[in-house]
Design a protein around this motif. Structure first.
Motif, mmCIF file in Angstrom:
data_model
loop_
_atom_site.group_PDB
_atom_site.id
_atom_site.type_symbol
_atom_site.label_atom_id
_atom_site.label_comp_id
_atom_site.label_asym_id
_atom_site.label_seq_id
_atom_site.Cartn_x
_atom_site.Cartn_y
_atom_site.Cartn_z
ATOM 1 N N ASP A 119 -2.198 11.581 -4.062
ATOM 2 C CA ASP A 119 -3.045 11.402 -2.876
ATOM 3 C C ASP A 119 -2.651 12.467 -1.854
ATOM 4 O OD1 ASP A 119 -1.195 8.385 -1.984
ATOM 5 O OD2 ASP A 119 -0.650 10.508 -1.769
ATOM 6 N N SER A 148 0.812 -1.216 0.000
ATOM 7 C CA SER A 148 0.000 0.000 0.000
ATOM 8 C C SER A 148 0.842 1.262 0.000
ATOM 9 C CB SER A 148 -0.921 0.012 1.229
ATOM 10 O OG SER A 148 -0.142 0.118 2.420
ATOM 11 N N ARG A 174 -0.537 12.350 0.453
ATOM 12 C CA ARG A 174 0.903 12.426 0.715
ATOM 13 C C ARG A 174 1.686 12.758 -0.534
ATOM 14 N NH1 ARG A 174 5.176 8.922 0.601
ATOM 15 N NH2 ARG A 174 3.870 7.170 -0.051
ATOM 16 N N ASN A 230 1.805 2.995 2.411
ATOM 17 C CA ASN A 230 1.292 3.985 3.379
ATOM 18 C C ASN A 230 2.204 4.134 4.582
ATOM 19 O OD1 ASN A 230 -1.009 4.670 1.893
ATOM 20 N ND2 ASN A 230 -2.135 2.898 2.690
ATOM 21 N N THR A 231 2.817 3.024 5.015
ATOM 22 C CA THR A 231 3.720 3.056 6.173
ATOM 23 C C THR A 231 5.062 2.519 5.756
ATOM 24 O OG1 THR A 231 2.954 0.882 6.884
ATOM 25 C CG2 THR A 231 1.848 2.799 7.842
#
Length: 878
Positions: free
Chosen positions: A777, A698, A779, A700-701
């Motif tokens: 997005d 993803s 970020r 995301n992290t």
């Protein structure tokens, strides 16, 4: 007549009646019942049956079935059949087959059926059942076949006697059928228009109370024909007297055929057959050896003979004008010529200078095979001769009807007798006996021969050579004799085109001058200032390719393979050497595997690079700066090459340049003002590139610094993100150029595993990286500033460090190369690099020539390319 052809050779034939009753067709029974067989020398069989044979059930449609017993253990019984229709019948049908003669006469209607063919109770039962409905008519009408009278003997026989004598007689409600062997007791010869004919003439009597009825039946068949060595001539009387009641008749049809099959005019012309109808005769001419027949080999007193066999067919149809009765006359006439002598001949094609006997034995039919050859000291089979190098082979004629046997025996073999006489003359003698056999009879015969070859002693040519600074010079001296050899230079024959370019002729010699770099030469070794090259020359016998003379010349040529230029660039030439035959020069690289050759072919690779690029090292020795690099295969290609070749030697070539420090040089240059000077606003800015490892797909992290080293198992994915973090210019794009893994932090350490090469996944990696698209997005505000890819842990066995080189591009004006987009140059995976400038990571870049600050995208055209290379550890601007 029904004709059926089958391929295998059979030992027995059965007739199948009513699909259940099976009767073995012996030769006598086949003759009585209207069957004949034919086999050619190759074992192919043909079966012929009269439409009025013993087992035909009606006179319109005939279904004939044979059951064949073969020699094969896999198919011992083979059943075949044939169905034919025949209408209408003429008043009289005459058939002459190879083993019988048959006459079928139209008789009064409502006659009964009674067939007297065999003294065999089983067959009589079958025949009785097949004709039962006719017998009921016979009883009703009261007719009975009582006697048969043969002419001219006037012998009278009852039906049983006719049967025992080997004849067959049968009647249907409308026809009487009479069949006889050709040489039966009651047949006789009659001269008809000068042609001997075999005749069978009968009268058959039927009785009903006080009424007696007679039906006459006559069969007339021809006898042997005339021969010459070239032509078969068959004379058939046009007016066959025993079959005519008067001289007034009209010939309606004349047809010729082969093996019971009619031929049209075009087919006859193609085979050179001819049919001529004269006042008295019908004359058929067939060339000996024509298509449709075959030759057969024979042996008498160990002498070779041949015969030619063909089976022409003649069909006639005429009508008698007085009786108004028509007659169909058909002859199947097997013709075999007398024995014709064909003594084999040994043709001697030996050329003494070639030192090989070349003999050809022939000519034979295809049914002859060579089994062995007897020499004075041994007997060798054909296979043993070939294993010994005698080269025995069969040769066939263009039409595939004849064969010869070719034999080659070297003078040097012990079976050849050698005699040296005075004045340098040597005589070679070969004595041999050919052992042959005729199939399928396995009839053996032999043929002996003695051949001599006289050879004047020949002084072999001499070969010498030398080298100058650029070329090989090879001189071949063939003395006072004509050259009897061909020249092999390297791996190439010296042909006319080659000779025009490189050969100089003398009176008794010639010289080949060839450059040391010619593809016909091989490089033995390479040094910093010389190349050792070798040229191999062989003189070969043109007939057997045996080597007469071999010569090899190797020389060292002083050549500068590395050039150093004052502007800080180097060139190097790497050549393919003999010890590395599987090397592809195009795969060679400098110390940095991304630096491949500027040019390469199958023998050389040329490199052009700057002294501060491609992994070039520098060190100071007194007042000299020494730059060194190494040309080799990348690690993964070297391992692959060693696995596929027997040689484990690595290809390595060190190249170096030195420059004297503290030296002053004068440079002159001229400037020319531009019509339109480019504008670039000067400013300051900061560029930062960051590579992080995401925890999953993803993105995301991400793992933090304290998480390293991160543990992953084999084939687990690693999700990498590389991002330009400090720019907000939407017209700037980041492109991944190279990514690789090493076992320590040194980006230039070995071994090295390439993940991304020239913006593309590594084609050699079975688990290639996967590029993931980036979308905007919360970020990521500028997707062109970010690249993501996924790699697998399959290739790594311990802790690894991942490095990447990236390119910062002007997205609105791509200049080609890496800036053309991700994975744009798969066809040329390696290229040279220009110079670069080094900055420590994350250091602010100030006073750049050409602004890269926020909102500005123009770069001053200091060099031809507008690339900014940024790595994890260095920022490189090119």
């Amino acid at each position: 007549v029904i004709r059926l052809s089958v391929a295998p050779l059979f030992e027995e034939v059965d007739a199948v009646f009513n699909d259940t009753q099976i009767i073995n067709l012996t030769p006598g029974l086949a003759t009585q019942c209207g069957f004949s067989f034919k086999f050619d020398p190759m074992g192919n069989a043909m079966f012929f049956a009269s439409l009025q044979n013993c087992f035909s059930q009606n006179m319109v449609t005939l279904v004939t079935v044979w059951q064949l017993h073969s020699y094969s253990q896999f198919y011992p019984v083979y059943r075949v059949g044939k169905t034919c229709s025949y209408t209408p019948w003429t008043s009289r049908e005459i058939l002459c087959d190879r083993n019988y003669m048959e006459a079928s006469e139209q008789s009064m209607p409502q006659w009964t059926c009674l067939q007297m063919a065999l003294n065999n109770v089983r067959l009589l039962t079958i025949l009785f059942n097949s004709c039962f409905h006719f017998l009921r008519q016979a009883v009703a009408s009261g007719y009975k076949m009582t006697a048969v009278v043969f002419s001219p003997s006037k012998n009278v026989m009852n039906v049983d006697e006719v049967q025992r004598k080997g004849y067959a007689i049968a009647n249907t409600p409308t026809r009487l059928v009479l069949r006889s062997p050709h040489n039966a007791e009651e047949t006789y010869l009659q001269n008809v228009a000068g042609v001997p004919m075999r005749v069978l003439s009968t009268s058959t009597f039927f009785e009903q109370k006080w009424l007696v009825t007679r039906v006459d039946a006559t069969a007339v068949c021809p006898t042997p024909v005339a021969f010459t060595p070239e032509v078969i001539t068959w004379y058939m009387p046009k007016h066959i007297d025993p079959l005519f009641s008067s001289d007034a008749f009209t010939m309606l049809e004349v047809y010729m055929g082969i093996d019971a099959k009619r031929l049209d005019t075009e087919e006859m012309a193609a085979r050179n057959y001819s049919v001529l109808v004269t006042e008295a005769h019908i004359i058929v001419e067939i060339p000996v050896g024509a298509v449709g027949g075959y030759f057969k080999s024979h042996i008498q007193d160990d002498q070779y003979f041949v015969t030619y066999t063909i089976e022409p067919m003649l069909e006639l149809l005429w009508i008698e004008e007085v009786a108004h009765e028509d007659t169909s006359y058909k002859v199947l006439f097997p013709i075999t010529t007398p024995l014709m002598a064909r003594p084999p001949q040994v043709r001697n094609y030996t050329v003494p200078e070639q030192a090989v006997f070349v003999l050809e034995l022939g000519t034979f039919n295809l049914d002859v095979e060579l089994l062995n050859i007897t020499f004075p000291t041994m007997v060798l089979t054909v296979a043993e001769c070939n294993a010994r190098g005698f080269n025995v082979r069969e040769q066939r004629s263009p039409d595939n009807t004849l064969k010869t046997f070719r034999l080659e025996v070297p003078f040097s073999d012990p079976v050849v007798f050698k005699e040296v006489a005075e004045q340098g003359v040597t005589t070679f003698t070969l004595q041999l006996i050919y052992g042959l056999v005729i199939f399928p009879e396995y009839a053996p015969f032999s043929h002996s021969a003695v051949v001599d070859a006289v050879l004047l002693d020949i002084v072999p040519p001499s070969v010498t050579g030398n080298c100058d600074q650029e070329n090989f010079h090879i001189t071949v001296d063939y003395r006072n004799q004509e050259p009897f050899f061909v020249v092999l230079v390297g791996k190439r024959l010296l042909n006319h085109e080659f000779a025009q370019q490189y050969l100089t002729e003398g009176d008794t010699d010639f010289t080949i001058t060839l450059p040391f770099s010619s593809p016909d030469a091989v490089f033995e070794s390479v040094h910093s200032s010389s190349v050792r090259s070798r040229l191999d020359v062989a003189l070969l016998n043109p007939y057997n390719n045996m080597t007469i003379k071999y010569f090899s010349l190797a020389c060292s040529f002083l050549k500068t393979l590395t050039e150093c230029f004052s502007n800080g660039t180097m060139t190097a030439l790497a050549v393919k050497v003999e010890s590395a035959p599987g090397l592809n020069p195009g795969q060679l690289t400098l110390s940095d595997p991304a630096c491949g050759p500027t040019y390469s072919d199958d023998r050389v690779a040329y490199f052009h690079f700057t002294v501060n690029s491609c992994g070039t090292t520098r060190k100071f020795i007194n007042n000299v700066m020494l730059y060194e690099n190494e040309i080799s295969l990348p690690d993964e290609l070297e391992v692959k090459r060693n696995a596929t070749t027997s040689s484990g030697e690595e290809y390595q070539l060190k190249v170096s340049c030195y420059y004297v420090a503290n030296i002053t040089r004068t440079l002159a240059f001229l400037t020319r003002p531009r019509d339109n000077e480019p504008f670039a606003a000067t400013g300051t800015g900061r560029l930062m590139v960051r590579m992080r490892l995401a925890q999953d797909a993803s993105y995301n992290t991400f793992h933090q610094e304290e998480d390293y080293p991160v543990v992953r198992y084999l084939r687990q994915p690693l999700h990498f993100e590389v991002a330009l973090t400090t720019s907000s210019d939407p017209k700037v794009a980041l492109v991944l150029d190279h990514c690789w893994a090493t076992l320590n932090e040194d980006r230039d350490s070995r071994p090295r595993w390439n993940l991304i090469i020239n913006g593309c996944e590594n084609p050699e990696d079975p688990y290639r990286v996967v590029f993931h698209p980036v979308v905007a997005d919360a970020r990521v505000h500028f997707p062109p500033h970010v690249k993501r890819f996924e790699a697998y842990m399959f290739s790594f066995a311990e802790d690894v460090f991942v490095h990447c080189d990236v390119v910062i591009c002007d997205a609105s004006s791509p200049s080609g190369g890496p800036c053309s987009g991700q994975c744009v140059n798969q066809d040329n995976p390696k290229r040279g690099r220009s110079c670069f400038m080094l900055f420590r990571p994350w250091q602010t870049i100030t006073e750049l020539i050409g602004s890269l600050s926020t909102g500005q995208r123009h770069v001053k055209d200091l060099f031809e390319e507008r690339h900014l290379y940024v790595s994890s550890g260095y920022i490189l601007w090119v």
